[in-house]
Design a protein around this motif. Structure first.
Motif, PDB file in Angstrom:
ATOM      1  N   GLY A 226       0.760  -1.250   0.000  1.00 10.97           N
ATOM      2  CA  GLY A 226       0.000   0.000   0.000  1.00 10.97           C
ATOM      3  C   GLY A 226       0.785   1.292   0.000  1.00 10.97           C
ATOM      4  O   GLY A 226       0.217   2.363  -0.249  1.00 10.97           O
ATOM      5  N   SER A 227       2.089   1.227   0.304  1.00 17.98           N
ATOM      6  CA  SER A 227       2.841   2.483   0.406  1.00 17.98           C
ATOM      7  C   SER A 227       4.336   2.183   0.286  1.00 17.98           C
ATOM      8  O   SER A 227       4.721   1.035  -0.007  1.00 17.98           O
ATOM      9  N   SER A 415      -6.285  13.223   0.743  1.00 20.25           N
ATOM     10  CA  SER A 415      -6.053  11.822   0.371  1.00 20.25           C
ATOM     11  C   SER A 415      -7.269  10.933   0.588  1.00 20.25           C
ATOM     12  O   SER A 415      -7.355   9.854  -0.010  1.00 20.25           O
TER      13      SER A 415
HETATM   14  C1  LIG Z   1      -6.642   8.548   3.771  1.00 19.22           C
HETATM   15  C2  LIG Z   1      -5.184   8.231   3.971  1.00 19.22           C
HETATM   16  N1  LIG Z   1      -4.291   9.208   3.752  1.00 19.22           N
HETATM   17  C3  LIG Z   1      -2.966   8.978   3.953  1.00 19.22           C
HETATM   18  C4  LIG Z   1      -2.496   7.763   4.396  1.00 19.22           C
HETATM   19  C5  LIG Z   1      -1.036   7.614   4.647  1.00 19.22           C
HETATM   20  O1  LIG Z   1      -0.382   6.765   3.768  1.00 19.22           O
HETATM   21  P1  LIG Z   1       0.616   7.296   2.679  1.00 19.22           P
HETATM   22  O2  LIG Z   1       1.663   8.092   3.387  1.00 19.22           O
HETATM   23  O3  LIG Z   1       1.155   6.080   2.031  1.00 19.22           O
HETATM   24  O4  LIG Z   1      -0.185   8.133   1.727  1.00 19.22           O
HETATM   25  C6  LIG Z   1      -3.390   6.721   4.619  1.00 19.22           C
HETATM   26  C7  LIG Z   1      -2.903   5.404   5.056  1.00 19.22           C
HETATM   27  O5  LIG Z   1      -3.616   4.522   5.363  1.00 19.22           O
HETATM   28  C8  LIG Z   1      -4.771   6.974   4.407  1.00 19.22           C
HETATM   29  O6  LIG Z   1      -5.682   6.015   4.631  1.00 19.22           O
END
Ligand SMILES: Cc1ncc(COP(=O)(O)O)c(C=O)c1O
Length: 431
Positions: A226-227, A415
């Motif tokens: 996932g990341s 996000s």
């Molecule tokens: C809505 C959302 N934003 C950000 C993140 C952070 O992950 P990343 O740094 O990979 O974007 C997550 C991780 O679960 C998430 O669910």
């Protein structure tokens, strides 16, 4: 015409290529370490095409037509909004914009790489995918992608979040996923931890270890990630490529681009295409790239740039990045998705050469939820707790611009949405 409030791209402007930053980096990205055959072992864990994509030398990587179609079905391209309500509330001369990754079917940007990885898994003949999840957003994205492509899915979910997010659990199960609290009784590593503590609250590192063990032991099964890894960030560049086009339509060049930061996938996907333009000398303005994280897991802010294991059980090869170390005990926060010990190698490299900045906010999260509340009141959309870190940083920068009387252009990535996180809002804001 008055202010342009929203830019939506036509569907035929959905990007045809992902952006791979590796050839544009000023130096070679440190490679993973092949200790005790860990790199060879990856082929029994990860999606084969993704392993290939981890170290590509070409800058532009064609998105398979089938994946483009899946992106269209998921509602891409996504709009970029001007935050006129928030500008007015803050009385700032800054122009504020936000990218709407919250509009995804499962609630976050995570579908951008889930669709690609599960597509490649199906192409390679796998019938089952397993993964870990922290906030639950990644698990839901994989369950959704697996459901569209007819694969079975198992999600190892950090117990602490699994327990309070009952509705997201139901959502994943609607897609047909098997959803387990991690540590679980399904893996050897999980059973060992449960013997010591039957209510073990889990960590992302432990859930990764369980998913990796499951994929290793089952030939029909593969593990979408996932990341953190290079190919995950590359799939996510669909976000930043759309944003570049949208800013062109607006005739804007940003002063600051902001994303929240756990392992780096939404921040990287959002910022890397613009960072690439800067590295190639195509932008003649100084742009700041700002990652917003939590004091509970300030990997970029307080971590050390060194080799470390991405998972607690040390199954995966050590990679180089800013890390708090894989056994670091991170306190609980509502923005569970930001609670990860290590930052992506690409973003770590960029932080180390001074191209990326980071800020960490207090673990009590009051400032974060207050920012989210302002955003909801001014803009009307409900952000995920994780995304609210980016909103906090955008508000702080807008207020600094106000104090300095500067007309800055600030763009933030939203996000995900918070419709399944209302309990967190209730508890922190005492509603
Ligand atoms: C809505 C959302 N934003 C950000 C993140 C952070 O992950 P990343 O740094 O990979 O974007 C997550 C991780 O679960 C998430 O669910």
């Amino acid at each position: 015409m008055g202010k342009v409030i929203q830019v939506s791209l036509p569907v035929d402007e959905l990007p045809r290529y992902w952006y791979n930053i590796l050839p544009d980096l000023p130096g070679k990205l440190p490679e993973p370490l092949n200790e005790d055959g860990r790199i060879e072992r990856l082929k029994d864990i990860l999606v084969p095409e993704c392993i290939r994509q981890e170290s590509l030398s070409e800058r532009w990587v064609r998105i398979p037509e089938e994946v483009r179609e899946l992106y269209l079905r998921a509602g891409r391209p996504r709009p970029l909004h001007r935050a006129i309500g928030l500008e007015k509330m803050l009385k700032t001369p800054a122009r504020l914009y936000y990218k709407r990754e919250d509009l995804s079917p499962t609630g976050s940007h995570k579908v951008n790489t889930a669709l690609a990885q599960v597509y490649y898994a199906a192409e390679a003949g796998y019938s089952r995918v397993v993964t870990e999840t922290g906030a639950g957003q990644w698990g839901t994205a994989v369950a959704y992608a697996a459901s569209l492509m007819g694969l079975r899915s198992t999600i190892y979910w950090v117990r602490e979040a699994y327990e309070w997010k009952a509705e997201r659990r139901i959502f994943m199960r609607l897609y047909g996923a098997e959803v387990l609290a991690s540590p679980s009784g399904k893996t050897e590593f999980g059973r060992k931890l449960l013997e010591k503590d039957s209510r073990h609250k889990g960590t992302l590192g432990i859930a990764i270890s369980e998913a990796a063990e499951d994929a290793l032991k089952n030939d029909d099964t593969v593990y979408p990630v996932g990341s953190v890894l290079n190919y995950v960030l590359m799939h996510q560049t669909i976000i930043g490529l759309e944003v570049i086009r949208q800013l062109e339509v607006l005739d804007e060049v940003p002063d600051i681009m902001i994303g929240c930061f756990g392992g780096g996938s939404n921040f990287g996907g959002f910022a890397l295409p613009m960072i690439g333009k800067v590295l190639r000398g195509e932008v003649d303005k100084k742009i700041r790239f700002l990652a917003a994280q939590s004091e509970a897991a300030p990997n970029l802010v307080k971590g050390v740039y060194q080799y470390d294991f991405p998972d607690a059980a040390q199954i995966l090869p050590r990679i180089k990045g800013y890390t708090l170390t894989h056994s670091f005990d991170m306190p609980s926060i509502w923005a569970e998705g930001l609670r990860y010990h290590m930052a992506s190698p690409i973003i770590s490299f960029l932080k180390n050469i001074g191209m990326v900045e980071a800020v960490a906010y207090s673990k009590d999260e009051k400032a974060i939820f207050e920012a989210a509340k302002m955003f909801i009141e001014a803009e009307g959309f409900l952000p995920a707790p994780e995304s609210s870190y980016a909103i906090r940083a955008m508000i702080d920068e807008a207020l600094k611009a106000k104090d300095a009387g500067e007309e800055k252009t600030i763009v933030a990535n939203i996000s995900g949405h918070g419709f399944l996180d209302l309990e967190a809002y209730n508890r922190v804001l005492n509603l």
